[in-house]
Scaffold this motif. Structure first.
Motif, PDB file in Angstrom:
ATOM      1  N   VAL A 127       6.697  -5.084  73.860  1.00 28.93           N
ATOM      2  CA  VAL A 127       8.122  -5.131  74.162  1.00 28.93           C
ATOM      3  C   VAL A 127       8.463  -6.192  75.200  1.00 28.93           C
ATOM      4  N   VAL A 128       9.684  -6.692  75.105  1.00 33.91           N
ATOM      5  CA  VAL A 128      10.301  -7.546  76.112  1.00 33.91           C
ATOM      6  C   VAL A 128      11.494  -6.792  76.672  1.00 33.91           C
ATOM      7  N   LEU A 129      11.596  -6.730  77.995  1.00 31.87           N
ATOM      8  CA  LEU A 129      12.690  -6.019  78.654  1.00 31.87           C
ATOM      9  C   LEU A 129      13.782  -7.013  79.048  1.00 31.87           C
ATOM     10  N   VAL A 130      15.039  -6.586  78.912  1.00 30.93           N
ATOM     11  CA  VAL A 130      16.174  -7.440  79.265  1.00 30.93           C
ATOM     12  C   VAL A 130      17.177  -6.616  80.051  1.00 30.93           C
ATOM     13  N   GLY A 131      17.593  -7.132  81.194  1.00 32.06           N
ATOM     14  CA  GLY A 131      18.604  -6.464  81.997  1.00 32.06           C
ATOM     15  C   GLY A 131      19.728  -7.407  82.367  1.00 32.06           C
ATOM     16  N   VAL A 132      20.910  -6.858  82.598  1.00 30.86           N
ATOM     17  CA  VAL A 132      22.056  -7.639  83.072  1.00 30.86           C
ATOM     18  C   VAL A 132      22.348  -7.195  84.495  1.00 30.86           C
ATOM     19  N   TRP A 133      22.302  -8.150  85.415  1.00 25.12           N
ATOM     20  CA  TRP A 133      22.501  -7.883  86.842  1.00 25.12           C
ATOM     21  C   TRP A 133      23.965  -8.143  87.150  1.00 25.12           C
ATOM     22  N   ASP A 139       7.475  -7.242  69.336  1.00 20.64           N
ATOM     23  CA  ASP A 139       8.106  -6.667  68.152  1.00 20.64           C
ATOM     24  C   ASP A 139       9.307  -5.786  68.497  1.00 20.64           C
ATOM     25  N   THR A 140       9.615  -5.663  69.797  1.00 21.17           N
ATOM     26  CA  THR A 140      10.732  -4.824  70.223  1.00 21.17           C
ATOM     27  C   THR A 140      11.360  -5.411  71.481  1.00 21.17           C
ATOM     28  N   VAL A 141      12.672  -5.313  71.581  1.00 18.45           N
ATOM     29  CA  VAL A 141      13.410  -5.668  72.798  1.00 18.45           C
ATOM     30  C   VAL A 141      14.068  -4.399  73.320  1.00 18.45           C
ATOM     31  N   ILE A 142      13.892  -4.125  74.614  1.00 19.70           N
ATOM     32  CA  ILE A 142      14.512  -2.955  75.239  1.00 19.70           C
ATOM     33  C   ILE A 142      15.518  -3.448  76.272  1.00 19.70           C
ATOM     34  N   ASP A 191      18.255  -2.818  79.340  1.00 17.26           N
ATOM     35  CA  ASP A 191      18.408  -1.910  80.472  1.00 17.26           C
ATOM     36  C   ASP A 191      19.860  -1.457  80.601  1.00 17.26           C
ATOM     37  N   GLY A 192      20.336  -0.741  79.612  1.00 19.91           N
ATOM     38  CA  GLY A 192      21.697  -0.228  79.595  1.00 19.91           C
ATOM     39  C   GLY A 192      21.923   0.452  78.262  1.00 19.91           C
ATOM     40  N   GLU A 193      23.085   1.051  78.085  1.00 24.04           N
ATOM     41  CA  GLU A 193      23.402   1.680  76.796  1.00 24.04           C
ATOM     42  C   GLU A 193      24.195   0.692  75.959  1.00 24.04           C
ATOM     43  N   LEU A 194      23.666   0.328  74.806  1.00 18.32           N
ATOM     44  CA  LEU A 194      24.294  -0.650  73.933  1.00 18.32           C
ATOM     45  C   LEU A 194      25.245   0.037  72.962  1.00 18.32           C
ATOM     46  N   SER A 195      26.333  -0.662  72.644  1.00 16.18           N
ATOM     47  CA  SER A 195      27.243  -0.177  71.608  1.00 16.18           C
ATOM     48  C   SER A 195      26.621  -0.449  70.240  1.00 16.18           C
ATOM     49  N   PRO A 196      27.084   0.229  69.192  1.00 16.68           N
ATOM     50  CA  PRO A 196      26.544  -0.044  67.856  1.00 16.68           C
ATOM     51  C   PRO A 196      26.644  -1.515  67.457  1.00 16.68           C
ATOM     52  N   SER A 197      27.751  -2.182  67.819  1.00 11.85           N
ATOM     53  CA  SER A 197      27.900  -3.596  67.450  1.00 11.85           C
ATOM     54  C   SER A 197      26.931  -4.477  68.229  1.00 11.85           C
ATOM     55  N   GLN A 198      26.691  -4.162  69.506  1.00 12.81           N
ATOM     56  CA  GLN A 198      25.716  -4.939  70.279  1.00 12.81           C
ATOM     57  C   GLN A 198      24.324  -4.805  69.685  1.00 12.81           C
ATOM     58  N   LEU A 199      23.934  -3.586  69.302  1.00 15.67           N
ATOM     59  CA  LEU A 199      22.631  -3.379  68.670  1.00 15.67           C
ATOM     60  C   LEU A 199      22.503  -4.195  67.390  1.00 15.67           C
ATOM     61  N   ARG A 200      23.525  -4.120  66.554  1.00 17.56           N
ATOM     62  CA  ARG A 200      23.479  -4.821  65.274  1.00 17.56           C
ATOM     63  C   ARG A 200      23.411  -6.341  65.466  1.00 17.56           C
ATOM     64  N   LYS A 248      13.216  -5.337  66.326  1.00 13.78           N
ATOM     65  CA  LYS A 248      13.892  -4.090  66.672  1.00 13.78           C
ATOM     66  C   LYS A 248      14.442  -4.159  68.085  1.00 13.78           C
ATOM     67  N   VAL A 249      15.666  -3.671  68.278  1.00 12.56           N
ATOM     68  CA  VAL A 249      16.297  -3.620  69.596  1.00 12.56           C
ATOM     69  C   VAL A 249      16.671  -2.167  69.888  1.00 12.56           C
ATOM     70  N   ILE A 250      16.281  -1.669  71.054  1.00 10.65           N
ATOM     71  CA  ILE A 250      16.700  -0.341  71.499  1.00 10.65           C
ATOM     72  C   ILE A 250      17.239  -0.459  72.916  1.00 10.65           C
ATOM     73  N   ASP A 251      17.934   0.564  73.368  1.00 11.33           N
ATOM     74  CA  ASP A 251      18.471   0.531  74.727  1.00 11.33           C
ATOM     75  C   ASP A 251      17.796   1.593  75.591  1.00 11.33           C
ATOM     76  N   ARG A 252      18.198   1.644  76.840  1.00 13.18           N
ATOM     77  CA  ARG A 252      17.584   2.553  77.800  1.00 13.18           C
ATOM     78  C   ARG A 252      17.745   4.013  77.361  1.00 13.18           C
ATOM     79  N   THR A 253      18.914   4.331  76.807  1.00 15.00           N
ATOM     80  CA  THR A 253      19.170   5.706  76.370  1.00 15.00           C
ATOM     81  C   THR A 253      18.198   6.122  75.273  1.00 15.00           C
ATOM     82  N   ALA A 254      18.033   5.259  74.252  1.00 15.51           N
ATOM     83  CA  ALA A 254      17.120   5.585  73.151  1.00 15.51           C
ATOM     84  C   ALA A 254      15.685   5.730  73.660  1.00 15.51           C
TER      85      ALA A 254
END
Length: 484
Positions: A56-62, A123-126, A128-137, A146-152
């Protein structure tokens, strides 16, 4: 781990909040966070864990605070990912005023993120926040992984660690409520039409399949809603059982102490130290989800209960709070809250703030609170001195070594509610059962053995005081004098 370069050099200073602008370099940069890689060097560890680790690769917005705050948040996300069984390859932070509504990190930075993903073989990006359905898509379509968020991620950890029937039902409910608005179809396979006579017109779907029908997406949504309704009914029935147990303890006037705190702060270890409960202890986030209640006895013989609860974390998904509400009621109904803090954590104040936010949601914000700073054996002495100045009434302990446990036990006992009615009674020697109940549920101030029985000076609840009324000392003295 790859080189710890930055795409654009970023200074770590906190900007003046009154300017209303961010430095251009920070706005445009994805900043690498060093030290997050958990790549395994020995294949036997993979075989031992018996699972395929995702890379996984982690991504956060500061968006606010200092760079240290942003890095601490991503470091916690890395610990969550590792707990879920992943290899963390990279950690990236972007400085923005707010997350991009379409792609979370901005359209331009998606290409940079895609390049990092391809170069390290993730193979996955996580996020650091809760993504909306459109952001995930949008992210999945452009990055092609595959992209998942902190909540998932947190929900996945809960699903792995839930053991009891109630815990599994609560986690499944939270997962389905999270999934429902994020369902999406895949290409041409979306339609699942009911069989028809093959007439003309109507929706497409091939000969014999034309007609209004019901898409697979609609069918899945309907099934999920039915399953959610069923799980809510099951959890409600389990809640009734839990309430019955609490009511029984209340009738017996057994004081209740709830142990709450940040995940991995050492709550289960503390419960084991205080009661010998034998609860699972593991250096992992959310290692134990199912609440455990054990009896303990004070130095003067009174009984009380200690309950270990699910750990909290910053930005705990609201689905989890709702699903675990019946469990959190163990906290809300307690007489004393033992709030455990990880003294070795880089930011214990943030842990306390996050826990108190969840306690407000659970309706437990008005409970008497005892702060307990754990893991003092692993904490820096200078940091402990600062925490002692910040929280002068806190108790500092180490559940690992046993340091401070006796002091904690004494403070907990002193903070327990005392029975309201003070009684002096002479109990005949054949009423040992009543003497035992007084010791279990009351506070014994003094004991004296007389020829006619045991003289007890005690504080008890009103129900037990009524049972002791026939043996009141003054009344007993009158009876003895009359017999003489």
């Amino acid at each position: 781990m790859r080189d710890q370069e930055t795409f654009v050099s970023v200074e770590g200073e906190e900007l003046d909040a009154t300017t209303g602008e961010l430095e251009l370099s920070e706005r445009q940069a994805l900043r690498r966070v060093p030290g997050l890689s958990t790549e395994l060097t020995d294949v036997t560890e993979v075989e031992y864990r018996q699972l395929r680790l995702e890379r996984v690769v982690l991504v956060g917005v500061w968006t606010e605070g200092t760079v240290a705050d942003a890095e601490n948040s991503l470091t916690e996300l890395a610990a969550l990912a590792e707990t879920a069984g992943s290899q963390v390859l990279e950690g990236l932070i972007q400085r923005r005023t707010r997350p991009d509504p379409a792609t979370y990190i901005g359209r331009g930075k998606v290409e940079d993120l895609g390049a990092v993903v391809r170069s390290c073989g993730a193979d996955t990006v996580i996020c650091d926040g809760e993504l909306s359905p459109s952001q995930l898509r949008n992210l999945e379509q452009r990055i092609k992984v595959k992209v998942i968020d902190r909540t998932a991620l947190i929900l996945d950890i809960f699903a792995q660690h839930a053991k009891s029937k109630e815990g599994k039902a609560q986690v499944e409910l939270a997962q389905l409520e999270y999934l429902l608005p994020r369902l999406r179809g895949w290409g041409e396979a979306l339609s699942r039409q009911a069989g028809g006579s093959g007439g003309g017109g109507g929706a497409g779907g091939g000969v014999g399949l034309r007609g209004p029908g019901e898409t697979k997406l609609e069918t899945d949504r309907r099934r999920i809603r039915h399953r959610i309704a069923r799980l809510r009914r099951e959890i409600k029935s389990m809640k009734t059982v839990r309430q019955t147990k609490r009511a029984r303890r209340a009738r017996n006037a057994v004081p209740a102490v709830a142990i709450a705190g940040y995940t991995n702060a050492g709550k289960s270890s503390l419960l084991n130290r205080l009661t010998g409960a034998g609860v699972l202890v593991e250096n992992a986030l959310f290692a134990t989800l199912d609440p455990t209640t054990r009896r303990a006895t004070t130095a003067d013989g009174r009984q009380y209960t200690l309950s270990d609860t699910v750990g909290f974390v910053r930005h705990l998904p609201h689905q989890i709070v709702e699903a675990f509400r019946s469990t959190l009621e163990e906290v809300a109904d307690a007489d004393l809250l033992v709030h455990v803090v990880d003294g070795a954590h880089p930011d214990p104040e943030e842990q306390v703030r996050a826990v108190r936010e969840v306690l407000v949601e659970a309706g437990a914000e008005r409970l008497p609170e005892l702060l307990v700073v754990n893991k003092v054996d692993a904490a820096d002495e200078e940091a402990l001195l600062r925490l002692k100045r910040l929280w002068p009434d806190a108790v500092f302990v180490s559940a690992h070594t046993g340091r401070g446990i006796d002091e904690l036990r004494a403070v907990v006992e002193s903070r327990l509610p005392t029975p309201a009615v003070e009684v002096r009674a002479v109990l005949p020697y054949d009423r040992g059962d009543l003497v035992a109940r007084v010791h279990q549920h009351g506070e014994v101030l003094s004991t004296e053995h007389l020829p006619e029985g045991t003289l007890l000076h005690v504080r008890v609840d009103e129900g037990l005081a009524a049972e002791l009324a026939p043996f009141d000392e003054d009344r007993t003295d009158r009876v003895v004098t009359a017999h003489r």
